[in-house]
Design an enzyme around this catalytic site. Structure first.
Site, short mmCIF file in Angstrom:
data_model
loop_
_atom_site.label_atom_id
_atom_site.label_comp_id
_atom_site.label_asym_id
_atom_site.label_seq_id
_atom_site.Cartn_x
_atom_site.Cartn_y
_atom_site.Cartn_z
N GLU A 50 -20.38 62.91 75.54
CA GLU A 50 -21.81 62.82 75.78
C GLU A 50 -22.01 62.15 77.14
O GLU A 50 -21.63 60.99 77.33
CB GLU A 50 -22.48 62.02 74.67
CG GLU A 50 -23.99 62.03 74.71
CD GLU A 50 -24.60 61.23 73.59
OE1 GLU A 50 -25.68 60.65 73.80
OE2 GLU A 50 -23.99 61.15 72.49
N ASP A 61 -33.33 53.93 76.00
CA ASP A 61 -32.11 53.18 76.25
C ASP A 61 -32.35 51.68 76.30
O ASP A 61 -33.34 51.20 76.87
CB ASP A 61 -31.48 53.63 77.58
CG ASP A 61 -30.97 55.05 77.51
OD1 ASP A 61 -29.86 55.23 76.99
OD2 ASP A 61 -31.67 55.96 77.97
N TYR A 190 -28.19 65.16 65.88
CA TYR A 190 -27.93 63.77 66.28
C TYR A 190 -28.88 62.89 65.47
O TYR A 190 -30.08 62.91 65.68
CB TYR A 190 -28.17 63.60 67.78
CG TYR A 190 -27.72 62.28 68.36
CD1 TYR A 190 -28.23 61.06 67.90
CD2 TYR A 190 -26.80 62.23 69.40
CE1 TYR A 190 -27.83 59.85 68.43
CE2 TYR A 190 -26.39 61.02 69.95
CZ TYR A 190 -26.90 59.84 69.47
OH TYR A 190 -26.51 58.64 70.01
#
Length: 294
Positions: A50, A61, A190
């Protein structure tokens, strides 16, 4: 472009093991080091890579990955450079590569051109953090300031050669939305195991097993679990239930600490080796667990 991903998960099923997916930010600390780290990760057991596209406003993030993106951008990383880096990795490896990105860099590059160049470089999948599945079909409208020149004379089947969409599902996602998201997903799902941003945690979220059971009612695709997993013990716990385990911030933090040194790739490889081993051997250590349709 999903063939490498499909073959990988088929091999993992045949070998009765869970896949290991490490995350690193492309261009941190520079592109040559990224290539070396990618090859070291594969050597130590990574199944899918990834690769983050550096972006100045990475909303999903935590601080570790934000700083990695900042370091990469300060070193001169661009989307074009990321794709060239993928091409360099691809010349030396057939590991499936998924780009972790936000929509803005793709729009700035031009959607058609980006997908065409990504496929040419060897990208297998796109994980676009801020693009809901319901809006994916409207991407061309979002790209209205740029001519979709690559669509002229395009073969109707050419879209099949584009990198596949890897869809995100969160702990707060309702069953109704899971059905919608799963319907357009390819490659794998995911699952974000925790609410909030990326970053290492002291423990694994307890609700992920129940959530994976629900998700498997709507898809036969493999399910990767990420966000907050940072050591072999946590990875092994998740690997007994999931089809793949994603480790990101712990690796990125190490890259930041070692910096642009000759032993960087070797250091990252040594760090992930016990994690990869814990993931690979998790099914042998635990009781037989249903992993969904095979």
């Amino acid at each position: 472009m999903s063939e490498r991903i499909e073959r990988l998960f088929a091999r993992c099923r045949d070998e009765n093991r869970t896949a290991f997916i490490p995350y690193i930010c492309a261009g941190d600390p520079n592109f040559p080091r990224t290539v070396a780290i990618a090859l070291a990760l594969e050597k130590e057991g990574a199944d899918v890579l990834e690769l983050g596209v550096p972006f100045s406003d990475p909303l999903a993030d935590g601080i570790v990955n934000q700083l990695a993106a900042q370091r990469a951008l300060e070193a001169g990383a661009t989307v074009h450079g990321v794709l060239a880096c993928v091409g360099e990795i691809r010349r030396r490896s057939q590991i499936p590569i998924v780009l972790y990105t936000y929509l803005n860099p793709i729009l700035r590059y031009g959607i058609d051109e980006f997908e065409r160049e990504a496929a040419k470089a060897g990208v297998d999948g796109l994980l676009i953090l801020d693009l809901p599945a319901e809006e994916d079909g409207n991407m061309q409208e979002l790209d209205g300031l740029k001519p979709a020149s690559s669509t002229m004379g395009k073969n109707e089947n050419a879209v099949e050669e584009n990198p596949v969409r890897i869809r995100l599902i969160a702990p707060t996602t309702s069953p109704e939305r899971i059905a919608v998201i799963a319907a357009s997903a390819r490659g794998f799902i995911y699952y974000v195991s925790r609410e909030g941003v990326t970053g290492a945690r002291d423990s694994v979220a307890q609700s992920f097993e129940e959530k994976l059971t629900i998700i498997r009612q709507y898809t036969d695709l493999p399910i990767a679990v990420g966000f907050g997993i940072s050591n072999p013990e946590q990875a092994a716990t998740v690997a007994k239930i999931a089809d793949a385990v994603v480790i990101g911030s712990a690796i990125v933090d190490l890259i930041g600490k070692i910096g642009n040194r000759e032993d960087l790739a070797d250091g990252v490889g040594k760090f992930v080796a016990p994690i990869a081993s814990a993931i690979s051997s998790s099914r042998d250590q635990g009781a037989a667990v249903s992993k969904g349709p095979t």
